[in-house]
Scaffold this motif. Sequence first.
Motif, short mmCIF file in Angstrom:
data_model
loop_
_atom_site.label_atom_id
_atom_site.label_comp_id
_atom_site.label_asym_id
_atom_site.label_seq_id
_atom_site.Cartn_x
_atom_site.Cartn_y
_atom_site.Cartn_z
N GLN A 147 -10.88 5.86 5.04
CA GLN A 147 -12.19 6.44 5.33
C GLN A 147 -13.04 6.59 4.07
OE1 GLN A 147 -12.79 6.99 8.78
NE2 GLN A 147 -10.87 5.85 8.72
N THR A 148 -12.38 6.77 2.94
CA THR A 148 -13.05 6.92 1.64
C THR A 148 -12.17 6.30 0.56
OG1 THR A 148 -12.00 9.05 1.17
CG2 THR A 148 -14.15 9.12 2.29
N TYR A 149 -12.76 6.03 -0.60
CA TYR A 149 -11.99 5.57 -1.75
C TYR A 149 -12.28 6.50 -2.91
CZ TYR A 149 -10.66 1.29 0.56
OH TYR A 149 -10.12 0.40 1.43
N SER A 150 -11.24 6.86 -3.65
CA SER A 150 -11.40 7.77 -4.77
C SER A 150 -11.25 7.05 -6.11
CB SER A 150 -10.37 8.90 -4.67
OG SER A 150 -9.06 8.36 -4.61
N ARG A 151 -11.67 5.77 -6.14
CA ARG A 151 -11.67 4.95 -7.34
C ARG A 151 -10.28 4.72 -7.91
NH1 ARG A 151 -16.24 2.84 -8.18
NH2 ARG A 151 -18.10 3.91 -7.58
N VAL A 152 -9.27 4.72 -7.05
CA VAL A 152 -7.93 4.29 -7.44
C VAL A 152 -7.80 2.83 -7.04
CG1 VAL A 152 -6.93 6.57 -7.18
CG2 VAL A 152 -6.94 5.02 -5.24
N ASP A 153 -6.71 2.19 -7.41
CA ASP A 153 -6.55 0.79 -6.99
C ASP A 153 -6.52 0.75 -5.46
OD1 ASP A 153 -3.83 0.25 -5.70
OD2 ASP A 153 -3.23 1.36 -7.47
N ARG A 154 -6.92 -0.36 -4.89
CA ARG A 154 -6.99 -0.46 -3.44
C ARG A 154 -5.93 -1.41 -2.90
NH1 ARG A 154 -13.03 -1.15 -1.86
NH2 ARG A 154 -13.00 -2.76 -3.43
N SER A 155 -4.82 -1.48 -3.59
CA SER A 155 -3.71 -2.30 -3.13
C SER A 155 -2.99 -1.60 -1.98
CB SER A 155 -2.71 -2.54 -4.26
OG SER A 155 -3.35 -3.16 -5.34
N GLN A 156 -2.43 -2.40 -1.09
CA GLN A 156 -1.62 -1.86 -0.01
C GLN A 156 -0.50 -2.85 0.27
OE1 GLN A 156 -5.08 -3.09 3.08
NE2 GLN A 156 -3.50 -1.85 4.00
N GLY A 157 0.62 -2.34 0.78
CA GLY A 157 1.73 -3.23 1.04
C GLY A 157 2.58 -2.77 2.21
N ILE A 158 3.11 -3.75 2.92
CA ILE A 158 4.09 -3.53 3.99
C ILE A 158 5.20 -4.56 3.77
CG2 ILE A 158 2.52 -2.56 5.73
CD1 ILE A 158 2.32 -5.41 6.94
N TYR A 159 6.25 -4.47 4.58
CA TYR A 159 7.38 -5.38 4.47
C TYR A 159 7.78 -5.85 5.86
CZ TYR A 159 7.61 -3.08 -0.04
OH TYR A 159 7.29 -2.57 -1.28
N ILE A 160 8.31 -7.07 5.93
CA ILE A 160 8.90 -7.60 7.15
C ILE A 160 10.40 -7.67 6.90
CG2 ILE A 160 9.01 -9.53 8.77
CD1 ILE A 160 6.27 -8.12 8.65
N ALA A 161 11.19 -6.98 7.72
CA ALA A 161 12.63 -6.91 7.50
C ALA A 161 13.40 -7.32 8.76
CB ALA A 161 13.02 -5.49 7.10
N GLY A 162 14.58 -7.82 8.54
CA GLY A 162 15.52 -8.09 9.62
C GLY A 162 15.07 -9.11 10.64
N MET A 163 14.29 -10.12 10.22
CA MET A 163 13.82 -11.11 11.20
C MET A 163 15.01 -11.93 11.71
SD MET A 163 10.84 -14.03 10.99
CE MET A 163 9.47 -12.88 10.97
N ARG A 164 15.09 -12.01 13.05
CA ARG A 164 16.15 -12.78 13.69
C ARG A 164 15.60 -13.40 14.97
NH1 ARG A 164 16.40 -7.59 14.00
NH2 ARG A 164 16.79 -6.50 15.92
N PHE A 165 16.22 -14.49 15.39
CA PHE A 165 15.77 -15.20 16.59
C PHE A 165 16.86 -16.15 17.05
CE2 PHE A 165 14.16 -17.28 12.79
CZ PHE A 165 14.64 -18.58 12.93
N SER A 166 16.69 -16.67 18.26
CA SER A 166 17.59 -17.68 18.80
C SER A 166 16.84 -18.99 18.85
CB SER A 166 18.04 -17.30 20.21
OG SER A 166 18.72 -16.08 20.21
N VAL A 167 17.52 -20.06 18.45
CA VAL A 167 16.93 -21.39 18.54
C VAL A 167 17.07 -21.87 19.97
CG1 VAL A 167 17.11 -23.77 17.71
CG2 VAL A 167 17.50 -21.86 16.14
N ILE A 168 16.02 -22.42 20.51
CA ILE A 168 16.05 -22.96 21.86
C ILE A 168 16.67 -24.35 21.79
CG2 ILE A 168 14.64 -23.67 23.83
CD1 ILE A 168 12.72 -21.39 23.07
#
Length: 172
Positions: A147-168
């Motif tokens: 909603q506001t910025y206080s003049r700090v860096d504006r970096s943000q980060g998330i992670y994708i973990a545990g990706m799994r799937f079955s091959v058709i």
Amino acid sequence: MKSGTETTGDTNLTTVGQVGGSFTSGLKIQQTVTTPDYSTPKRAARGTYTFAFTGADGKPVSVSNLAFTVTDIDSTAGDFWDVVELSGAFSSTAASGVTGTGTTDSPATAASSNTAFADTTSSAGNLNVTYQAPTSSVTLTYWSNAQTYSRVDRSQGIYIAGMRFSVIANNC
């Protein structure tokens, strides 16, 4: 929006150790707003990341039972407020610090504007996602609802973990 942080270069899309309290490594998605002023561009400044499944020949293939966890959906007042949207039909379960389901109509976001979680040990910012139907790609849209910025860096980060799937089988 650009990949990486404002000052330390591009560390985006790298694998990091334990994330989201899961005792597993994760793919780091890090970005920063690049507008010259400290405005709040919200969804107008967003990163879009596509996970595409391909065969050895480079052609798209479908997978089923795709599941993964988006971790570290959190916020810091005056800096960032993570918002995550995913494409396609999926089910999701949000941890205690996350609201929304992860769709465009109900994005997954930190429950409040000042709720920072420890990247490695906290699972409060997790969104568990499952695609039951076959899919050949998933697009993740990531932005800040600050909603506001206080003049700090504006970096943000998330992670994708545990990706799994079955091959058709017919993909082989």
